[in-house]
Design a protein around this motif. Structure first.
Motif, PDB file in Angstrom:
ATOM      1  N   GLY A   2      39.350 -10.413  33.845  1.00 44.99           N
ATOM      2  CA  GLY A   2      38.016  -9.934  34.201  1.00 44.99           C
ATOM      3  C   GLY A   2      37.936  -9.444  35.632  1.00 44.99           C
ATOM      4  N   TYR A   3      36.732  -9.125  36.044  1.00 49.78           N
ATOM      5  CA  TYR A   3      36.496  -8.641  37.403  1.00 49.78           C
ATOM      6  C   TYR A   3      35.095  -9.030  37.859  1.00 49.78           C
ATOM      7  CZ  TYR A   3      34.016  -4.751  35.134  1.00 49.78           C
ATOM      8  OH  TYR A   3      33.152  -4.000  34.377  1.00 49.78           O
ATOM      9  N   VAL A   4      34.870  -8.930  39.157  1.00 51.77           N
ATOM     10  CA  VAL A   4      33.579  -9.300  39.723  1.00 51.77           C
ATOM     11  C   VAL A   4      33.006  -8.107  40.482  1.00 51.77           C
ATOM     12  CG1 VAL A   4      32.336 -10.908  41.220  1.00 51.77           C
ATOM     13  CG2 VAL A   4      34.404 -11.664  40.029  1.00 51.77           C
ATOM     14  N   LEU A   5      31.769  -7.747  40.142  1.00 52.00           N
ATOM     15  CA  LEU A   5      31.027  -6.766  40.942  1.00 52.00           C
ATOM     16  C   LEU A   5      30.269  -7.561  41.988  1.00 52.00           C
ATOM     17  CD1 LEU A   5      29.578  -4.497  38.098  1.00 52.00           C
ATOM     18  CD2 LEU A   5      31.505  -3.974  39.598  1.00 52.00           C
ATOM     19  N   THR A   6      30.549  -7.302  43.247  1.00 56.82           N
ATOM     20  CA  THR A   6      29.987  -8.179  44.267  1.00 56.82           C
ATOM     21  C   THR A   6      29.276  -7.404  45.367  1.00 56.82           C
ATOM     22  OG1 THR A   6      30.541  -9.940  45.829  1.00 56.82           O
ATOM     23  CG2 THR A   6      32.230  -8.305  45.457  1.00 56.82           C
ATOM     24  N   GLY A   7      28.170  -7.989  45.844  1.00 60.34           N
ATOM     25  CA  GLY A   7      27.477  -7.463  47.023  1.00 60.34           C
ATOM     26  C   GLY A   7      26.242  -6.632  46.740  1.00 60.34           C
ATOM     27  N   ALA A   8      26.006  -6.254  45.485  1.00 65.18           N
ATOM     28  CA  ALA A   8      24.849  -5.408  45.178  1.00 65.18           C
ATOM     29  C   ALA A   8      23.556  -6.220  45.204  1.00 65.18           C
ATOM     30  CB  ALA A   8      25.020  -4.773  43.797  1.00 65.18           C
ATOM     31  N   THR A   9      22.437  -5.509  45.275  1.00 65.93           N
ATOM     32  CA  THR A   9      21.132  -6.124  45.038  1.00 65.93           C
ATOM     33  C   THR A   9      20.900  -6.086  43.537  1.00 65.93           C
ATOM     34  OG1 THR A   9      20.339  -5.329  47.166  1.00 65.93           O
ATOM     35  CG2 THR A   9      18.667  -5.975  45.541  1.00 65.93           C
ATOM     36  N   LEU A  10      20.661  -7.254  42.936  1.00 67.62           N
ATOM     37  CA  LEU A  10      20.557  -7.344  41.474  1.00 67.62           C
ATOM     38  C   LEU A  10      19.103  -7.377  41.013  1.00 67.62           C
ATOM     39  CD1 LEU A  10      21.952  -7.830  38.670  1.00 67.62           C
ATOM     40  CD2 LEU A  10      21.643 -10.287  39.138  1.00 67.62           C
ATOM     41  N   ILE A  11      18.787  -6.443  40.113  1.00 71.61           N
ATOM     42  CA  ILE A  11      17.515  -6.463  39.369  1.00 71.61           C
ATOM     43  C   ILE A  11      17.921  -6.853  37.958  1.00 71.61           C
ATOM     44  CG2 ILE A  11      15.616  -5.033  38.521  1.00 71.61           C
ATOM     45  CD1 ILE A  11      16.245  -3.176  41.030  1.00 71.61           C
ATOM     46  N   ASP A  12      17.626  -8.096  37.552  1.00 72.77           N
ATOM     47  CA  ASP A  12      18.281  -8.587  36.318  1.00 72.77           C
ATOM     48  C   ASP A  12      17.576  -8.205  35.022  1.00 72.77           C
ATOM     49  OD1 ASP A  12      16.140 -10.329  36.160  1.00 72.77           O
ATOM     50  OD2 ASP A  12      17.324 -12.161  36.426  1.00 72.77           O
ATOM     51  N   GLY A  13      16.412  -7.558  35.128  1.00 70.13           N
ATOM     52  CA  GLY A  13      15.702  -7.131  33.913  1.00 70.13           C
ATOM     53  C   GLY A  13      14.594  -8.084  33.492  1.00 70.13           C
ATOM     54  N   ASN A  14      14.562  -9.273  34.098  1.00 73.76           N
ATOM     55  CA  ASN A  14      13.524 -10.255  33.742  1.00 73.76           C
ATOM     56  C   ASN A  14      12.228 -10.090  34.524  1.00 73.76           C
ATOM     57  OD1 ASN A  14      14.541 -11.903  31.581  1.00 73.76           O
ATOM     58  ND2 ASN A  14      16.110 -12.624  33.017  1.00 73.76           N
ATOM     59  N   GLY A  15      12.237  -9.200  35.509  1.00 76.69           N
ATOM     60  CA  GLY A  15      11.007  -8.913  36.233  1.00 76.69           C
ATOM     61  C   GLY A  15      10.798  -9.735  37.496  1.00 76.69           C
ATOM     62  N   GLY A  16      11.698 -10.671  37.772  1.00 77.29           N
ATOM     63  CA  GLY A  16      11.570 -11.496  38.975  1.00 77.29           C
ATOM     64  C   GLY A  16      12.074 -10.757  40.213  1.00 77.29           C
ATOM     65  N   PRO A  18      14.309  -9.324  43.140  1.00 73.27           N
ATOM     66  CA  PRO A  18      15.723  -8.960  43.130  1.00 73.27           C
ATOM     67  C   PRO A  18      16.556  -9.974  43.928  1.00 73.27           C
ATOM     68  CG  PRO A  18      14.369  -7.180  44.037  1.00 73.27           C
ATOM     69  CD  PRO A  18      13.475  -8.350  43.840  1.00 73.27           C
ATOM     70  N   LEU A  19      17.831 -10.088  43.572  1.00 77.88           N
ATOM     71  CA  LEU A  19      18.738 -11.012  44.246  1.00 77.88           C
ATOM     72  C   LEU A  19      19.676 -10.212  45.144  1.00 77.88           C
ATOM     73  CD1 LEU A  19      19.958 -13.913  44.506  1.00 77.88           C
ATOM     74  CD2 LEU A  19      21.431 -13.323  42.553  1.00 77.88           C
ATOM     75  N   ASN A  20      19.589 -10.477  46.446  1.00 79.35           N
ATOM     76  CA  ASN A  20      20.477  -9.780  47.387  1.00 79.35           C
ATOM     77  C   ASN A  20      21.878 -10.389  47.346  1.00 79.35           C
ATOM     78  OD1 ASN A  20      18.469  -8.039  48.420  1.00 79.35           O
ATOM     79  ND2 ASN A  20      17.670  -9.739  49.636  1.00 79.35           N
ATOM     80  N   ASN A  21      22.863  -9.585  47.680  1.00 83.02           N
ATOM     81  CA  ASN A  21      24.254 -10.037  47.738  1.00 83.02           C
ATOM     82  C   ASN A  21      24.635 -10.823  46.483  1.00 83.02           C
ATOM     83  OD1 ASN A  21      26.807 -10.310  48.789  1.00 83.02           O
ATOM     84  ND2 ASN A  21      26.305 -12.098  50.035  1.00 83.02           N
ATOM     85  N   ALA A  22      24.422 -10.188  45.338  1.00 78.94           N
ATOM     86  CA  ALA A  22      24.684 -10.824  44.045  1.00 78.94           C
ATOM     87  C   ALA A  22      26.142 -10.625  43.631  1.00 78.94           C
ATOM     88  CB  ALA A  22      23.768 -10.222  42.987  1.00 78.94           C
ATOM     89  N   ALA A  23      26.558 -11.423  42.663  1.00 80.06           N
ATOM     90  CA  ALA A  23      27.870 -11.229  42.047  1.00 80.06           C
ATOM     91  C   ALA A  23      27.718 -11.334  40.537  1.00 80.06           C
ATOM     92  CB  ALA A  23      28.854 -12.275  42.548  1.00 80.06           C
ATOM     93  N   ILE A  50      35.323  -6.271  43.031  1.00 84.29           N
ATOM     94  CA  ILE A  50      34.946  -4.874  43.303  1.00 84.29           C
ATOM     95  C   ILE A  50      33.690  -4.894  44.180  1.00 84.29           C
ATOM     96  CG2 ILE A  50      34.244  -2.669  42.276  1.00 84.29           C
ATOM     97  CD1 ILE A  50      35.793  -3.548  39.730  1.00 84.29           C
ATOM     98  N   ASP A  51      33.852  -4.404  45.385  1.00 83.75           N
ATOM     99  CA  ASP A  51      32.745  -4.442  46.350  1.00 83.75           C
ATOM    100  C   ASP A  51      31.762  -3.304  46.062  1.00 83.75           C
ATOM    101  OD1 ASP A  51      31.068  -4.726  48.481  1.00 83.75           O
ATOM    102  OD2 ASP A  51      32.543  -4.175  50.016  1.00 83.75           O
ATOM    103  N   VAL A  52      30.552  -3.673  45.691  1.00 83.83           N
ATOM    104  CA  VAL A  52      29.514  -2.659  45.441  1.00 83.83           C
ATOM    105  C   VAL A  52      28.320  -2.921  46.368  1.00 83.83           C
ATOM    106  CG1 VAL A  52      30.166  -2.016  43.088  1.00 83.83           C
ATOM    107  CG2 VAL A  52      28.687  -3.991  43.430  1.00 83.83           C
ATOM    108  N   SER A  53      28.590  -3.447  47.531  1.00 84.41           N
ATOM    109  CA  SER A  53      27.494  -3.734  48.456  1.00 84.41           C
ATOM    110  C   SER A  53      26.830  -2.430  48.890  1.00 84.41           C
ATOM    111  CB  SER A  53      27.985  -4.544  49.662  1.00 84.41           C
ATOM    112  OG  SER A  53      29.122  -3.952  50.215  1.00 84.41           O
ATOM    113  N   GLY A  54      25.544  -2.531  49.162  1.00 83.39           N
ATOM    114  CA  GLY A  54      24.766  -1.344  49.504  1.00 83.39           C
ATOM    115  C   GLY A  54      24.238  -0.616  48.275  1.00 83.39           C
ATOM    116  N   LYS A  55      24.553  -1.159  47.082  1.00 76.69           N
ATOM    117  CA  LYS A  55      24.066  -0.518  45.849  1.00 76.69           C
ATOM    118  C   LYS A  55      23.151  -1.479  45.084  1.00 76.69           C
ATOM    119  CE  LYS A  55      28.065   2.521  45.557  1.00 76.69           C
ATOM    120  NZ  LYS A  55      27.442   3.574  46.401  1.00 76.69           N
ATOM    121  N   TRP A  56      22.504  -0.943  44.043  1.00 75.05           N
ATOM    122  CA  TRP A  56      21.568  -1.720  43.213  1.00 75.05           C
ATOM    123  C   TRP A  56      22.134  -1.805  41.799  1.00 75.05           C
ATOM    124  CZ3 TRP A  56      20.420   0.614  47.570  1.00 75.05           C
ATOM    125  CH2 TRP A  56      19.514  -0.019  48.444  1.00 75.05           C
ATOM    126  N   LEU A  57      22.131  -3.015  41.277  1.00 73.25           N
ATOM    127  CA  LEU A  57      22.708  -3.254  39.955  1.00 73.25           C
ATOM    128  C   LEU A  57      21.597  -3.724  39.016  1.00 73.25           C
ATOM    129  CD1 LEU A  57      25.521  -3.322  38.546  1.00 73.25           C
ATOM    130  CD2 LEU A  57      25.638  -5.746  39.144  1.00 73.25           C
TER     131      LEU A  57
END
Ligand SMILES: [Zn+2]
Length: 399
Positions: A2-16, A18-23, A50-57
Motif C-alpha cells: 500500500g501507500y500513504v497520501l500525506t499532508g493534504a487538507t482532508l474533506i472526508d465527505g461527512n460535512g465536518g 476539514p482535517l489539516n495535515n491528514a494521512a 506520497i507527499d500531497v501537502s498543500g493540496k485538498w483531498l
C-alpha cells in the motif's frame, strides 16, 4: 504494502470541519486508515509515502443522475440514427472523461440498448477506464410518454411489471419511471402526469421484491404526488414540489435528486452547434421559469428536511455535455445558497445513499473504496476549485 497520501487538507465527505495535515493509508483498493499524519500507525509508516501537502483531498464525486450513452450535444434523434458501434465508442470516451473530471461513481437513469451494461462490464474487467456504475437500463414510460423514443413503453400495471422485470433481467440496479412530461421531449407539458398510481405501485412492488429501488422523473406536482402514493424511492428533478408533496416525501423517507445544470445550461462556456442553438432558443422560456422555480423548491426541501441528492442529467439533452457537469452542479447548489461544504456532502456522502452504496463509497473512511479526488485549491473557499484537479484515484489506483 500500500501507500500513504500525506499532508493534504482532508474533506472526508461527512460535512465536518476539514482535517489539516491528514494521512490516508491505502491498501489495495481500499482505505485502510485515515487520520492526522501525526498519528500514522506503524504499519503505514513502512508503506510508500506520497507527499500531497498543500493540496485538498476529498471523496470522489458521485453523479446520481447521468446518461452515459448520450453525448449531451447531439439531438437524441441524431443519436438514435447513429450506428450502435459509434455510440459505444463515444460512450467509452465519455466514461474516461467523466472519471478524469473527478466523478468516480455514477447512477445512469436511462441507457441505450443496454450499452451501459457492457460499459460497466468492460470497466469492471479493466478493459476501459470509467466510474463505478449503478444502472437503470431503459427508462419506462407510457406510450408516447417522456423520452418515449428511448423508453420501454408500457401501459397498465401488468405491462409495467413486465417492463421493470425486463430491466432487472438485463442487469439493472434500479428502475426508472417517467411520471410526468419533460422538456427534452418536444411538445410535452411538464406538468402533465403520465403514470397512474396503480402503474407506479406495480413497479415499486416488483422492484422492491428484487431489492431494487425506483427512481422517477417528475416535474409537475401531480406526478410527485402519484409517485409518493405509489412508493417511489427517489424523485428526479422534482421541479414543482409543493408543501403537500414535500410532507409526503418526508413521511416516505423519499429522496430528492436535484438536477440543476440540465435546467440551467452553461451556454457561455463552449461554442454551440446549430442544433444546440435551436434547442437553447426553444427552451429559453422554460429555462428562465425553471431556474426561478427550482430556487423555491430547494428552499422548501431544505425547510422540510428532505434528503437531497444531486445529478447532472449530462447526456439527457443537447445542452448537457459531459464537461465538468458535476462540478457545475455543485456550483449551482452554492448559487442556491448552500455552503460549499453542504454541496460537497450532497455530491459525495448523500449521493452514495441515493445509490444504496454508502457502505463502500461516498466518504473517506477506513474500509471504503479508495475513490479520491485531489485538488490544487480549496473548494470550500471557492467551489469552482473542484475543476482544479491534481489527481483522481479510483479503488486506490491513480487515474
Ligand atoms: Zn435524465
Amino acid at each position: 504494502m500500500g501507500y500513504v497520501l500525506t499532508g493534504a487538507t482532508l474533506i472526508d465527505g461527512n460535512g465536518g470541519a476539514p482535517l489539516n495535515n491528514a494521512a490516508v493509508y491505502i491498501e489495495g483498493e481500499r482505505i485502510a486508515w485515515v487520520g492526522s499524519a501525526a498519528d500514522l500507525p506503524s504499519a503505514a509508516k513502512n508503506a510508500k509515502q506520497i507527499d500531497v501537502s498543500g493540496k485538498w483531498l476529498m471523496p470522489g464525486l458521485i453523479d446520481a443522475h447521468i446518461h452515459i450513452c448520450y453525448n449531451g450535444s447531439d439531438s437524441v434523434f441524431t443519436l438514435l440514427e447513429k450506428h450502435r458501434d459509434d455510440l459505444v465508442l463515444e460512450a467509452v470516451d465519455i466514461c474516461e472523461r467523466t472519471l478524469s473530471q473527478g466523478v468516480t461513481t455514477i447512477r445512469d437513469v436511462g441507457g441505450e440498448q443496454y450499452i451501459e451494461m457492457s460499459l460497466r462490464n468492460a470497466i469492471n474487467r479493466g478493459f476501459i477506464r470509467g466510474p463505478r456504475m449503478k444502472l437503470s437500463g431503459r427508462v419506462i414510460s407510457m406510450t408516447g410518454g417522456h423520452a418515449h423514443f428511448i423508453a420501454r413503453e408500457a401501459d397498465g400495471p401488468d405491462e409495467m411489471r413486465k417492463a421493470a422485470r425486463e430491466q432487472i433481467k438485463a442487469g439493472a440496479d434500479l428502475v426508472k419511471l417517467m411520471a410526468t412530461g419533460g422538456s427534452a421531449t418536444p411538445g410535452q407539458d411538464i406538468h402533465a402526469s403520465q403514470l397512474t398510481v396503480e402503474e407506479i405501485s406495480a413497479v415499486t412492488e416488483v422492484a422492491h421484491m428484487m431489492g431494487r429501488h425506483v427512481a422517477a422523473h417528475c416535474h409537475g406536482t401531480g406526478g410527485i404526488r402519484n409517485c409518493m402514493l405509489g412508493g417511489v424511492d427517489t424523485i428526479e428533478h422534482g421541479t414543482y414540489l409543493d408543501e403537500e408533496t414535500a410532507d409526503m416525501m418526508v413521511a416516505n423517507s423519499a429522496q430528492l435528486v436535484l438536477t440543476l445544470g440540465a435546467g440551467n445550461p452553461e451556454l457561455e462556456s463552449y461554442p454551440l452547434s446549430p442544433v444546440q442553438q435551436a434547442d437553447a432558443e426553444r427552451r429559453k422560456p422554460m429555462i428562465e421559469q425553471g431556474v426561478k422555480q427550482i430556487r423555491k423548491t430547494i428552499a422548501l426541501a431544505r425547510t422540510k428536511g428532505i434528503f437531497l441528492g444531486i445529478g447532472t442529467d449530462a447526456g439527457g439533452n443537447p445542452l448537457a455535455p459531459h464537461q465538468f457537469a458535476m462540478a457545475r452542479e455543485l456550483e449551482l447548489l452554492v448559487e442556491n445558497d448552500l455552503t460549499a461544504m453542504e454541496a460537497i456532502t450532497i455530491g459525495t456522502r448523500n449521493n452514495a445513499e441515493v445509490l444504496r452504496w454508502e457502505d463502500e463509497i461516498g466518504t473517506v473512511e477506513a474500509g471504503k473504496y479508495a475513490d479520491l479526488l485531489l485538488l490544487d485549491a480549496d473548494p470550500l473557499v471557492d467551489i469552482r476549485n473542484l475543476r482544479d484537479i491534481a489527481a483522481v484515484y479510483k479503488g486506490g489506483e491513480k487515474v
